[in-house]
Design a protein around this motif. Structure first.
Motif, short mmCIF file in Angstrom:
data_model
loop_
_atom_site.label_atom_id
_atom_site.label_comp_id
_atom_site.label_asym_id
_atom_site.label_seq_id
_atom_site.Cartn_x
_atom_site.Cartn_y
_atom_site.Cartn_z
N UNK A 170 0.76 -1.24 -0.08
CA UNK A 170 -0.03 0.05 -0.06
C UNK A 170 0.88 1.24 0.10
N UNK A 171 1.80 1.19 0.77
CA UNK A 171 2.79 2.37 0.98
C UNK A 171 3.57 2.73 -0.44
N UNK A 172 4.08 1.42 -1.16
CA UNK A 172 4.71 1.57 -2.22
C UNK A 172 3.88 2.17 -3.25
N UNK A 173 2.50 1.68 -3.19
CA UNK A 173 1.60 2.08 -4.34
C UNK A 173 1.18 3.77 -4.12
N UNK A 174 1.17 3.93 -2.92
CA UNK A 174 0.65 5.40 -2.61
C UNK A 174 1.65 6.33 -3.17
N UNK A 175 3.00 5.97 -2.91
CA UNK A 175 4.24 6.72 -3.27
C UNK A 175 4.13 6.66 -4.91
N UNK A 219 1.14 10.14 3.26
CA UNK A 219 0.70 8.67 3.19
C UNK A 219 -0.15 8.16 4.25
N UNK A 220 0.09 8.66 5.31
CA UNK A 220 -0.81 8.47 6.38
C UNK A 220 -2.08 8.68 6.24
N UNK A 221 -2.39 9.83 5.77
CA UNK A 221 -3.51 10.30 5.44
C UNK A 221 -4.45 9.59 4.43
N UNK A 250 9.57 7.07 -6.14
CA UNK A 250 10.22 5.65 -6.46
C UNK A 250 11.46 5.77 -7.27
N UNK A 251 11.81 4.74 -7.47
CA UNK A 251 13.10 4.53 -8.08
C UNK A 251 13.37 3.91 -9.57
N UNK A 252 14.44 3.94 -10.20
CA UNK A 252 14.37 3.36 -11.29
C UNK A 252 14.04 1.74 -11.12
N UNK A 253 14.82 1.43 -9.89
CA UNK A 253 14.79 -0.24 -9.78
C UNK A 253 13.21 -0.68 -9.72
#
Lengths: 239, 263, 239
Positions: free
Chosen positions: A111-116, A127-129, A166-169
């Motif tokens: 979830x956090x990854x998707x939000x970012x 993110x928390x909101x 997010x990163x290139x990876x």
């Protein structure tokens, strides 16, 4: 597949004509090989022999296979009357025995990854909101260590909170060319991922890529990272 | 030929109703393909006219017995009726619509393509499949030193987690979503920003507003507030507005006082 | 260590003295074999080559292994640039178990899968155009969850719609080395059935009377497709 009883290899069968039929020996070997290979655990001799044509000497087939694999990268090993394939002992350095197997990402981390990914640049408070729950620091740390999240910059608001991106990876791992390839609202609906009543005003943001700095954001500097105590052991805050 | 529809066993309303066996057909093209096959000739030799007539007869029957057909089926019926008229009635010389032949070829092409995809699907599922016909190593060992991520997650995992989260939050915190009513002040602000971009030329108001109106629900309130704001701004001389006739687009451009500070 | 020498090939090594190099080549083959054998999923060529001694031609090693296993009960198969061991297809009926039932797909899902496979990259609108019907919720979803479809990117047309494609898992599952190995792909392409546009000269005779014979010079007819082996008898789309 039929195994005519009248052409059998002497070494593989208990009785039969003297005429050697390598074909039958090979067929029995192939089948035993496939059965052991596909099995989740060691396979009993009895299990194999039940599947070989009647009259085939299962022990001889297995000993033949064992010899065949003896010098290879994979060996056929016997544990009591069960058989299994194992990596050759001298190559076992390549096989991990610790539990470092690739793990599934936790729901929270996903979830956090998707939000970012969608909302970047985004602060931890944001993110928390969006999630509606507190995000443990550990979750973000895990994603940073995995090399999928990075510090992007600092928001020009009181407290100058750090923003994440997010990163290139991340793109490589998820098979995206650019962050803008993430599907939007209509596409998520179309793919059946969003369903039911979608409230008016519901939006899926278009993520801001690296080449598009947000207006209210300063790029992060090494000083910032130091100041915030964000240095990771490797000293790499960025990609 | 199999029956194309079946009668509903129960009538749950005062209106007598028939239910198309929708489960049997995957849309109008599928139905057409079914009808075409029942002509017992291959698709290249099919009579498109006869096919169109069969389809239209089916739709008529359905309507007579008050079956509610999905819109897709009706659109196809309209198209086939048009095709039929094109095939039967000689075209006037200055007609630049598609010819009956072109339309028929289009239909035949689509039917063939669908049929080809079905055959392809069949040959695909009949291949030797992993986990059914061929098997992977049953007891995999783990290879060390994999430089790839220590985590496994697919894009699908990511997107479904995100979609589920957003959906969950949308239900529980509808009030937190963006305000759906535009205030006059907001509208003024947006219009003034737009004026900066317009320059001197006349532009349709709607064109700009649409950039800010992503949902139909906001459209009405946005237009209302923006219209009121534009009248106010015109009075102040910040913009000029013009409309060439009733219901025509509202055009606007920078006014003589556009440069004055707003705050 | 005993190795069957007959399948080894000089081309396994780029250069060097015969005896030493042969030893290296054998070692390389054992390593590659062990690496691929250990994994249930396909292993990338790059991953293997990083673990082989420098200077070894990984492709030659793998092709040698592939040949070596070709007639055995376990085969080395290629999926794009990844490699995996799989039981031989002809042993299917001997190994198949009741619980090893492959995923059953709905007719709609199967059609969508085939359309994406043959037309990729393809947008949802294009899938619907081909099928002549809206794609119900859950169809694409199911295929993505199975790991066979993925978002591929975005079409560079107005609206930048997301495109779908198939995954490596799809190839692996259906035993395809590359997408070019899809059954009948070239014939379908040749018949113009994989393009959005009606192929030039695609005309059908329009016998207003039903019994008129078809013209012979039709460039593409249903018979052609049948002749090319694209059609299976019965014309059933579902299993």
């Amino acid at each position: 597949m039929s195994f005519p009883q009248d052409h059998m290899d002497e070494t593989l069968i208990d009785a039969g004509e003297a005429a050697v039929d390598r074909g039958i020996a090979l067929e029995a070997e192939r089948l035993a090989e496939a059965l052991i290979f596909a099995s989740a655990g060691p396979v009993s001799e009895r299990f194999i022999s039940e599947r070989l044509p009647a009259g085939v000497n299962v022990r001889a087939v297995l000993m033949g296979l064992k010899g065949f694999y003896a010098g290879r990268g994979v060996n056929l090993v016997q544990v009591e009357d069960h058989w299994a394939f194992r990596t050759a002992a001298d190559l076992s350095f390549m096989i991990r025995t610790d539990d470092a197997e690739a793990r599934k990402l936790s729901r929270a981390a996903l979830e956090v990854l998707a939000i970012v990914a969608y909302h970047q640049p985004v602060t931890r408070a944001e993110i928390e909101e969006i999630r509606g729950v507190q995000t443990s620091k550990g979750t973000i740390d895990v994603l940073m260590e995995a090399g999928w999240l990075r510090f992007r910059g600092r928001r020009r608001t009181p407290g100058r909170p750090v923003t994440f991106g997010t990163t290139r990876d991340f793109l490589d791992h998820f098979g995206l060319e650019t962050i803008r390839d993430l599907p939007g609202l209509e596409e998520l609906k179309g793919a059946g991922l969003l369903s039911g009543r979608i409230p008016p005003g519901f939006r899926i943001p278009l993520p801001l890529g690296d080449d598009e700095p947000a207006e209210d954001e300063d790029p992060i500097t090494f000083d910032d990272i130091e100041e915030l105590g964000l240095l990771t052991p490797g000293g790499q805050a960025d990609e | 030929m199999e029956p194309l529809w079946r009668e509903a066993s129960e009538q749950d309303g005062p209106e007598p109703a028939l239910v198309i066996d929708v489960g049997g057909f995957e849309g109008p093209l599928d139905l057409l393909l079914h009808l075409a096959r029942s002509q017992k000739v291959d698709l290249a030799r099919i009579s498109v006219l006869a096919l169109a007539e069969q389809y239209l007869a089916f739709v008529d029957t359905a309507r007579q017995v008050r079956i509610e057909l999905a819109a897709d089926y009706l659109v196809m019926a309209a198209w086939l009726a048009y095709l039929k008229s094109r095939l039967l009635i000689p075209q006037p010389p200055k007609d630049d619509g598609p010819s009956g032949e072109e339309m028929a070829a289009t239909l035949a092409f689509r039917l063939k393509r669908l049929e080809a995809m079905r055959e392809a699907a069949t040959s695909l599922v009949n291949r030797n499949r992993l986990g059914r016909d061929v098997f992977a190593r049953g007891a995999p060992e783990h290879i060390g030193g994999d430089r790839q991520s220590v985590f496994t997650a697919s894009l699908y995992d990511l997107l479904s987690a995100y979609a589920a989260l957003r959906q969950r939050q949308a239900v529980t915190q509808v009030t937190i979503e963006k305000r759906q009513v535009w205030s006059l002040a907001e509208a003024r602000d947006i219009l003034m920003r737009m004026v900066g971009e317009i320059g001197g030329g006349w532009q349709a108001l709607d064109q700009y507003l649409l950039r800010y109106m992503t949902t139909p629900a906001e459209r009405a309130t946005a237009i209302a507030s923006a219209f009121a704001a534009s009248l106010e701004l015109a009075r102040e001389g910040r913009i000029e507005i013009r409309q060439t006739g009733a219901f025509e687009p509202i055009l606007m451009r920078r006014g003589p006082n556009a440069g004055e500070g707003e705050e």
